[in-house]
Design a protein around this motif. Sequence first.
Motif, short mmCIF file in Angstrom:
data_model
loop_
_atom_site.label_atom_id
_atom_site.label_comp_id
_atom_site.label_asym_id
_atom_site.label_seq_id
_atom_site.Cartn_x
_atom_site.Cartn_y
_atom_site.Cartn_z
N ALA A 133 0.83 -1.20 0.00
CA ALA A 133 0.00 0.00 0.00
C ALA A 133 0.87 1.26 0.00
N ALA A 134 1.92 1.25 0.81
CA ALA A 134 2.82 2.41 0.87
C ALA A 134 3.56 2.60 -0.45
N ALA A 135 4.02 1.49 -1.04
CA ALA A 135 4.75 1.57 -2.31
C ALA A 135 3.86 2.08 -3.43
N LEU A 136 2.64 1.58 -3.50
CA LEU A 136 1.71 2.03 -4.54
C LEU A 136 1.39 3.52 -4.40
N THR A 137 1.20 3.96 -3.17
CA THR A 137 0.91 5.37 -2.92
C THR A 137 2.06 6.26 -3.38
N ALA A 138 3.29 5.87 -3.03
CA ALA A 138 4.47 6.65 -3.44
C ALA A 138 4.63 6.63 -4.95
N ALA A 139 4.44 5.45 -5.55
CA ALA A 139 4.65 5.32 -7.00
C ALA A 139 3.63 6.13 -7.79
N SER A 140 2.37 6.09 -7.36
CA SER A 140 1.34 6.83 -8.09
C SER A 140 1.47 8.33 -7.90
N SER A 141 2.09 8.76 -6.81
CA SER A 141 2.23 10.20 -6.56
C SER A 141 3.20 10.85 -7.54
N VAL A 142 4.01 10.05 -8.23
CA VAL A 142 4.92 10.60 -9.25
C VAL A 142 4.12 11.31 -10.35
N ILE A 143 2.87 10.92 -10.52
CA ILE A 143 2.02 11.54 -11.53
C ILE A 143 1.82 13.03 -11.24
N GLY A 144 1.88 13.41 -9.96
CA GLY A 144 1.58 14.77 -9.54
C GLY A 144 2.30 15.87 -10.29
N PRO A 145 3.62 15.83 -10.42
CA PRO A 145 4.33 16.91 -11.10
C PRO A 145 4.32 16.79 -12.63
N ILE A 146 3.70 15.75 -13.17
CA ILE A 146 3.69 15.56 -14.62
C ILE A 146 2.43 16.15 -15.23
N ILE A 147 1.28 15.86 -14.62
CA ILE A 147 0.02 16.44 -15.08
C ILE A 147 -0.08 17.89 -14.61
N PRO A 148 -0.48 18.82 -15.47
CA PRO A 148 -0.53 20.23 -15.07
C PRO A 148 -1.66 20.51 -14.08
N PRO A 149 -1.46 21.61 -13.29
CA PRO A 149 -0.31 22.51 -13.23
C PRO A 149 0.85 21.84 -12.50
N SER A 150 2.07 22.21 -12.88
CA SER A 150 3.26 21.52 -12.38
C SER A 150 4.37 22.53 -12.08
N ILE A 151 4.88 22.48 -10.86
CA ILE A 151 5.97 23.38 -10.48
C ILE A 151 7.25 23.05 -11.26
N PRO A 152 7.65 21.78 -11.42
CA PRO A 152 8.85 21.49 -12.23
C PRO A 152 8.74 22.00 -13.66
N VAL A 153 7.55 22.00 -14.24
CA VAL A 153 7.38 22.51 -15.60
C VAL A 153 7.68 24.01 -15.65
N ILE A 154 7.20 24.74 -14.67
CA ILE A 154 7.45 26.19 -14.63
C ILE A 154 8.95 26.45 -14.49
N ILE A 155 9.61 25.69 -13.63
CA ILE A 155 11.06 25.87 -13.45
C ILE A 155 11.80 25.52 -14.72
N TYR A 156 11.39 24.45 -15.39
CA TYR A 156 12.06 24.06 -16.64
C TYR A 156 11.92 25.16 -17.69
N ALA A 157 10.73 25.74 -17.79
CA ALA A 157 10.51 26.81 -18.77
C ALA A 157 11.34 28.04 -18.45
#
Length: 424
Positions: A133-157
């Motif tokens: 359960a903990a591993a799945l939660t951490a793994a699925s949270s990677v989606i967060g910065p990929i789907i907009p709005p995304s802080i890493p996207v703003i920094i990359y731009a």
Amino acid sequence: MIYAILLIGLATGVPIALAIIAALLVFMGYGEAPYSLRVVATEMFKGMNSFPLLAIPLFVLAGEVMNESGITGRIIAFANVLVGRLRAGLALVNIWASVIFAGLSGSAVADTSAIGRVFIPEMEKHGYSRPFAAALTAASSVIGPIIPPSIPVIIYALIVSGVSVPALFLAGIIPGILLAIFLSVFVMLTVKVDHGDQAVGLTAEPASKAILGGILPLLMPVFVVGSILLGVVTPTEAASFAVAYALFLGIFVYRNIKLSTLPRLFSEAMRDSAVILIIIAAVSAANWLLTYNRVPNMLTDWVLLNVDSKTTFLIATILLFLFVGLFLEGIAAMLVLVPILHPIAVGMGVDPVHFGILVIFNLMIGLITPPLGLCLFVAEGIAQVGMARLTMAILPFFFVEVLVLLLLTFVPETVIWLPRIMGY
């Protein structure tokens, strides 16, 4: 000497930004002109003296307010209506709640914390192992910065001139959904017991009420991203709108936020934003030193002379970022490596938007890899299963995410198709 100080600082647990600043101060203090301590302060100020950077603390604040508003339960109920009756339903709700949450916070760590506190104990009650359960939660949270709005996207731009935030926002939608689909398929194929009927019991709300409860939170990313794509507002202005919308929901609609709690929310947002901004400032000063000594130029010339194909370059880049992600926080790694690698990628014929999403996706995988994966630490802090057990449980999900990364790398249309049809 500068590398020795930096490595000693990192090895002893000094935050990456402070280790970089300490190394620069010592080097600049003993160097000859144009090396000077004033350069460090000047370049750090230049690195933060940017209007678009205001979007970062604003999006962080919007995420804090939305979390406090009690939307996590509404998101879970909404996702439960969508996928809760399928095989491994509770695990699927976990994944797709992260997809919805991604459009609100844009932060993987916030996703792990908010979703994990609900799902990790709930999944254990319904027969899933706690490490899973903990591993799945951490793994699925990677989606967060990929789907907009995304802080890493703003920094990359901000790092790369000529790559627009709207284009990167659009480019992240399909990769984020693909990652959710691959994780869902993997879970459905590997979970041995059908938990679908039990997932429905996660909320007592009827389907119609759950759907209505999820509409208002889901409108925020629609308004934010839509207003940017239409050219009505800048990303910074859209971030301020997100804060206003989150405050409106929390104070007047859901009434879970009291005026007395606002100082705490603002201070927490300032603290989280300061961590990001000090990294940007420190790496900006370090990049001045690299640029002055022509390190990016030398590396670019060497790669163009010795790497003879785009495929070889992309594979080398993936391996480099996966390795760096083991030891460096994603934003710091992006600030250091992107100014060097982006010109090489363009010279190799890689689409700038495609390369940007690959970099962000790559570094976000680092959030679930030991020894410094932030999402791992957050998930372990909630689950209390030990880092060794959690690391073993997350390995299959890591390979699924690498598989998606390879698909995005060698099928560029998965990334650039949506921006292209929208005219970017």
